[in-house]
Scaffold this active site. Structure first.
Site, PDB file in Angstrom:
ATOM      1  N   ASP A  98     -22.024  26.469  26.962  1.00  0.00           N
ATOM      2  CA  ASP A  98     -21.191  26.128  27.883  1.00  0.00           C
ATOM      3  C   ASP A  98     -20.064  25.253  26.798  1.00  0.00           C
ATOM      4  O   ASP A  98     -18.886  25.572  26.994  1.00  0.00           O
ATOM      5  CB  ASP A  98     -21.376  25.324  28.959  1.00  0.00           C
ATOM      6  CG  ASP A  98     -22.014  23.772  28.996  1.00  0.00           C
ATOM      7  OD1 ASP A  98     -23.082  23.923  27.913  1.00  0.00           O
ATOM      8  OD2 ASP A  98     -22.001  23.210  30.177  1.00  0.00           O
ATOM      9  N   ASP A 118     -15.863  17.313  30.598  1.00  0.00           N
ATOM     10  CA  ASP A 118     -16.906  18.607  31.057  1.00  0.00           C
ATOM     11  C   ASP A 118     -18.059  17.593  32.083  1.00  0.00           C
ATOM     12  O   ASP A 118     -18.294  17.593  32.102  1.00  0.00           O
ATOM     13  CB  ASP A 118     -17.416  19.129  30.590  1.00  0.00           C
ATOM     14  CG  ASP A 118     -17.852  21.125  31.725  1.00  0.00           C
ATOM     15  OD1 ASP A 118     -18.184  20.792  32.796  1.00  0.00           O
ATOM     16  OD2 ASP A 118     -17.993  22.262  31.192  1.00  0.00           O
ATOM     17  N   THR A 121     -22.727  18.111  37.184  1.00  0.00           N
ATOM     18  CA  THR A 121     -23.980  18.311  36.943  1.00  0.00           C
ATOM     19  C   THR A 121     -24.897  16.878  35.899  1.00  0.00           C
ATOM     20  O   THR A 121     -24.665  15.780  36.293  1.00  0.00           O
ATOM     21  CB  THR A 121     -25.562  19.068  36.689  1.00  0.00           C
ATOM     22  OG1 THR A 121     -25.013  20.056  38.232  1.00  0.00           O
ATOM     23  CG2 THR A 121     -26.107  18.367  36.954  1.00  0.00           C
ATOM     24  N   THR A 175     -25.065  -1.399  50.810  1.00  0.00           N
ATOM     25  CA  THR A 175     -25.380  -0.469  49.606  1.00  0.00           C
ATOM     26  C   THR A 175     -25.548   0.688  48.614  1.00  0.00           C
ATOM     27  O   THR A 175     -25.097   1.304  47.626  1.00  0.00           O
ATOM     28  CB  THR A 175     -27.173  -0.484  49.439  1.00  0.00           C
ATOM     29  OG1 THR A 175     -27.720  -1.753  50.019  1.00  0.00           O
ATOM     30  CG2 THR A 175     -28.364  -0.179  48.849  1.00  0.00           C
TER      31      THR A 175
END
Length: 243
Positions: A98, A118, A121, A175
């Site tokens: 990629d 990019d 994830t 939190t």
């Protein structure tokens, strides 16, 4: 028509090319591979299927599904055709396909040095020099990965859905808010700083933003010249035509 498919760790991005135009795109989770069926609806019109993947298991599922549905060449970048980018990293065979596809597409658009961000994830921030050579860059966790790591490596920090809040204030009032703030704005700060440093390695670089979370981060990032959600699909098409 060319059907281009970029398979990431979490999502699949599909695009149909008609000549030089990207006529249709769709992004969906790797767990929902049945959504590929809509791209197989007109099999006689598809000249070839081009696949780029950093997720081998999902890639095999996609290749198998395409083979069952279509009677045309089904080709994987790096296996069936090369990405024509000179790779100047220490271990070229370890670089994700990629990143090379992004580099090819960005340089083809500009013919100038590039910095390519990019965000998905994982976050990759890469540099391409004025000769179109891939120099390397930086890799760090994306939003979902960083939040998941905080939860899994601590005793009390909760699991947070990264899509829970679209607007994340810097001041976390609980939190969950503090975790979201630290990760989101930490990515913004890291991306801006690393991009600035990489532009010193590639003077005059044009900066691209791409990836599944590109649109979410784009309003908060300075120094971006072009936001191109489907940059890797452009790279797949260019690599195929150059074979």
């Amino acid at each position: 028509m060319l059907l281009t498919i970029n398979i990431g760790n979490t999502n699949i991005l599909c695009g149909i090319w008609q000549d030089q135009s990207l006529a249709r795109t769709e992004r969906f989770p790797v767990s929902d591979i049945s959504r590929l069926d809509t791209f197989f609806a007109s099999p006689s019109q598809i000249e070839a299927v081009l696949v780029g993947a950093v997720n081998p298991h999902a890639a095999q599922d996609v290749l198998d599904a395409a083979s069952r549905a279509l009677n045309c060449p089904i080709l994987a970048a790096g296996r069936d055709f090369e990405v024509p980018v000179r790779n100047r990293t220490r271990f070229p065979d370890r670089v994700g396909i990629d990143r090379l596809l992004n580099a090819l597409a960005a340089y083809h658009r500009t013919r100038k040095p590039c910095v390519i961000i990019d965000i998905g994830t994982a976050v990759t921030i890469d540099a391409v020099n004025g000769a179109g050579e891939f120099l390397g860059g930086a890799i760090m966790p994306g939003l979902a990965g960083a939040l998941s790591t905080l939860h899994s490596t601590t005793a009390l920090l909760p699991h947070i859905d990264p899509a829970r809040d679209r607007d994340i204030p810097v001041l976390g009032r609980d939190t969950e808010g503090a975790m979201s703030s630290g990760v989101f704005w930490g990515i913004v700060g890291a991306v801006e700083k690393i991009s600035e440093m990489l532009r010193r390695e590639a003077p005059g670089a044009v900066t691209f933003l791409t990836g599944g979370d590109a649109e979410r981060f784009a309003p908060h990032l300075g120094g971006i010249d072009h936001t191109v959600a489907a940059l890797a699909l452009e790279g797949l098409r260019l690599a195929y035509l150059a074979r």
